[in-house]
Design a protein around this motif. Structure first.
Motif, PDB file in Angstrom:
ATOM      1  N   ARG A   1      17.964 -13.955  33.165  1.00  0.00           N
ATOM      2  CA  ARG A   1      17.662 -12.601  33.751  1.00  0.00           C
ATOM      3  C   ARG A   1      16.475 -11.922  33.993  1.00  0.00           C
ATOM      4  NH1 ARG A   1      21.696  -8.855  34.818  1.00  0.00           N
ATOM      5  NH2 ARG A   1      23.230 -10.363  33.465  1.00  0.00           N
TER       6      ARG A   1
ATOM      7  N   CYS B   1      15.090 -13.803  37.112  1.00  0.00           N
ATOM      8  CA  CYS B   1      15.701 -13.331  38.264  1.00  0.00           C
ATOM      9  C   CYS B   1      15.423 -12.016  38.488  1.00  0.00           C
ATOM     10  CB  CYS B   1      17.264 -13.165  38.209  1.00  0.00           C
ATOM     11  SG  CYS B   1      18.124 -14.775  37.879  1.00  0.00           S
ATOM     12  N   GLU B   2      15.023 -10.980  37.704  1.00  0.00           N
ATOM     13  CA  GLU B   2      14.713  -9.730  37.719  1.00  0.00           C
ATOM     14  C   GLU B   2      13.153  -9.804  38.449  1.00  0.00           C
ATOM     15  OE1 GLU B   2      15.066  -7.858  34.066  1.00  0.00           O
ATOM     16  OE2 GLU B   2      17.223  -7.354  34.339  1.00  0.00           O
TER      17      GLU B   2
ATOM     18  N   ARG C   1      12.347  -8.299  42.218  1.00  0.00           N
ATOM     19  CA  ARG C   1      11.383  -7.156  42.214  1.00  0.00           C
ATOM     20  C   ARG C   1      10.306  -7.667  43.419  1.00  0.00           C
ATOM     21  NH1 ARG C   1      11.706  -5.409  37.702  1.00  0.00           N
ATOM     22  NH2 ARG C   1      12.904  -3.635  38.203  1.00  0.00           N
TER      23      ARG C   1
ATOM     24  N   ASP D   1      23.828 -10.335  39.821  1.00  0.00           N
ATOM     25  CA  ASP D   1      23.812  -9.073  39.230  1.00  0.00           C
ATOM     26  C   ASP D   1      22.355  -8.428  38.927  1.00  0.00           C
ATOM     27  OD1 ASP D   1      25.108  -7.157  37.610  1.00  0.00           O
ATOM     28  OD2 ASP D   1      24.054  -7.950  35.940  1.00  0.00           O
ATOM     29  N   ALA D   2      21.401  -9.266  38.568  1.00  0.00           N
ATOM     30  CA  ALA D   2      19.951  -8.873  38.397  1.00  0.00           C
ATOM     31  C   ALA D   2      19.499  -8.436  39.572  1.00  0.00           C
ATOM     32  CB  ALA D   2      19.163 -10.102  37.832  1.00  0.00           C
ATOM     33  N   CYS D   3      19.490  -9.136  40.751  1.00  0.00           N
ATOM     34  CA  CYS D   3      18.948  -8.866  42.065  1.00  0.00           C
ATOM     35  C   CYS D   3      19.625  -7.331  42.437  1.00  0.00           C
ATOM     36  CB  CYS D   3      19.280  -9.804  42.786  1.00  0.00           C
ATOM     37  SG  CYS D   3      18.432 -11.128  42.900  1.00  0.00           S
ATOM     38  N   ARG D   4      20.813  -7.128  42.351  1.00  0.00           N
ATOM     39  CA  ARG D   4      21.371  -5.958  42.764  1.00  0.00           C
ATOM     40  C   ARG D   4      21.135  -4.877  41.740  1.00  0.00           C
ATOM     41  NH1 ARG D   4      27.378  -8.972  43.502  1.00  0.00           N
ATOM     42  NH2 ARG D   4      26.925  -9.475  45.797  1.00  0.00           N
ATOM     43  N   GLN D   5      20.659  -5.113  40.464  1.00  0.00           N
ATOM     44  CA  GLN D   5      20.254  -3.751  39.596  1.00  0.00           C
ATOM     45  C   GLN D   5      18.815  -3.587  40.226  1.00  0.00           C
ATOM     46  OE1 GLN D   5      20.584  -5.005  35.636  1.00  0.00           O
ATOM     47  NE2 GLN D   5      22.702  -5.132  35.465  1.00  0.00           N
ATOM     48  N   VAL D   6      17.955  -4.455  40.465  1.00  0.00           N
ATOM     49  CA  VAL D   6      16.778  -4.270  41.000  1.00  0.00           C
ATOM     50  C   VAL D   6      16.806  -3.490  42.367  1.00  0.00           C
ATOM     51  CG1 VAL D   6      14.208  -5.226  41.973  1.00  0.00           C
ATOM     52  CG2 VAL D   6      15.696  -6.192  39.824  1.00  0.00           C
TER      53      VAL D   6
ATOM     54  N   ALA E   1      18.832  -1.376  43.445  1.00  0.00           N
ATOM     55  CA  ALA E   1      19.190   0.109  43.120  1.00  0.00           C
ATOM     56  C   ALA E   1      18.017   0.743  43.114  1.00  0.00           C
ATOM     57  CB  ALA E   1      19.898   0.137  41.881  1.00  0.00           C
ATOM     58  N   GLU E   2      16.714   0.058  42.738  1.00  0.00           N
ATOM     59  CA  GLU E   2      15.591   0.796  42.551  1.00  0.00           C
ATOM     60  C   GLU E   2      14.938   0.956  43.936  1.00  0.00           C
ATOM     61  OE1 GLU E   2      13.081  -0.935  39.850  1.00  0.00           O
ATOM     62  OE2 GLU E   2      14.605  -1.374  38.469  1.00  0.00           O
TER      63      GLU E   2
END
Length: 222
Positions: free
Chosen positions: A29, A32-33, A37, A68-73, A75-76
């Motif tokens: 993760r 990926c993050e 980013r 999942d990691a890409c989608r969380q980023v 959101a920023e």
């Protein structure tokens, strides 16, 4: 996916029997993050569009973490438009309508294959620069095609990918965007004059060698 080479000991490939082999894929993760980013930060400087490429329909766990990691980023970065495609479909989309895409973020092997495919849209893999950057924008810059030892010393290699890699270095690592723009404009000018190395030569253009193409770019720089 490439077999993972970042092991404490051994490698990510195992020969179980003379007729059976296993390759291990590692997705984390944090990695990926980090790459996500970088992709979104780059998109903010360009067309604010990021495409996620994956094989989640089959690699549900590893590509699941990636997505999942890409989608969380994502959101920023609400200003950035995000879409995603299975890698099989993306191969066709890049050939059919490359202008629809800008920043693509994916895992190692998918990116390796997609970048070579995209390079050929320019007419030759000898046209495409590349960069491998760390979080501080320090990097290794090189033509995406590698060293091409089969044509070494023959004076026929296309130098434009190397020249454009230098432009990328100026832009991303040395913060000299104006110098990078000048090099890229010089390459465009030379191509508009009809000069071509053998890999991109076609009837009606002028075939030149490595040195002649490089000299023409230098001249176009003024």
């Amino acid at each position: 996916f490439y077999a993972d080479r970042n092991m404490e000991a051994g490698s990510g490939e195992v020969l179980v029997t003379p007729d059976v082999a296993i390759s291990m894929r590692r997705i984390t993760r944090p990695c990926c993050e980090r790459i996500a980013r970088s992709a979104f930060e780059l998109a903010m400087q360009r067309n604010r569009h990021v495409t996620l490429v994956h094989k989640h329909n089959v690699l549900k766990v590893t590509d699941g973490i990636f997505l999942d990691a890409c989608r969380q980023v994502a959101a920023e970065f609400p200003e950035v438009r995000v879409d995603d495609f299975i890698v099989d479909a993306m191969m066709a989309h890049v050939v059919r309508a490359p202008q629809r895409y800008d920043v693509i973020v994916t895992t190692n092997m998918f990116g390796d294959i997609l970048s070579d495919e995209a390079a050929m849209l320019t007419g030759s893999i000898g046209m495409l620069p590349s960069a491998s950057l760390n979080a501080s924008n320090q990097g290794l810059y090189e033509p995406s095609h590698g060293s091409a030892p089969d044509i070494a010393g023959k004076g026929v290699a296309n130098p434009l990918a190397t020249i454009l890699s230098a432009a990328m270095m100026l832009r991303f690592s040395l913060n000299q965007a104006e110098a990078a723009d000048r090099i890229e404009a010089a390459v465009k000018k030379v191509l508009s004059q009809g000069l071509r190395t053998g890999d991109i030569y076609s009837e009606g253009t002028t075939k030149v060698g490595t040195v002649e193409m490089g000299d023409a770019v230098v001249k176009a720089l003024g």
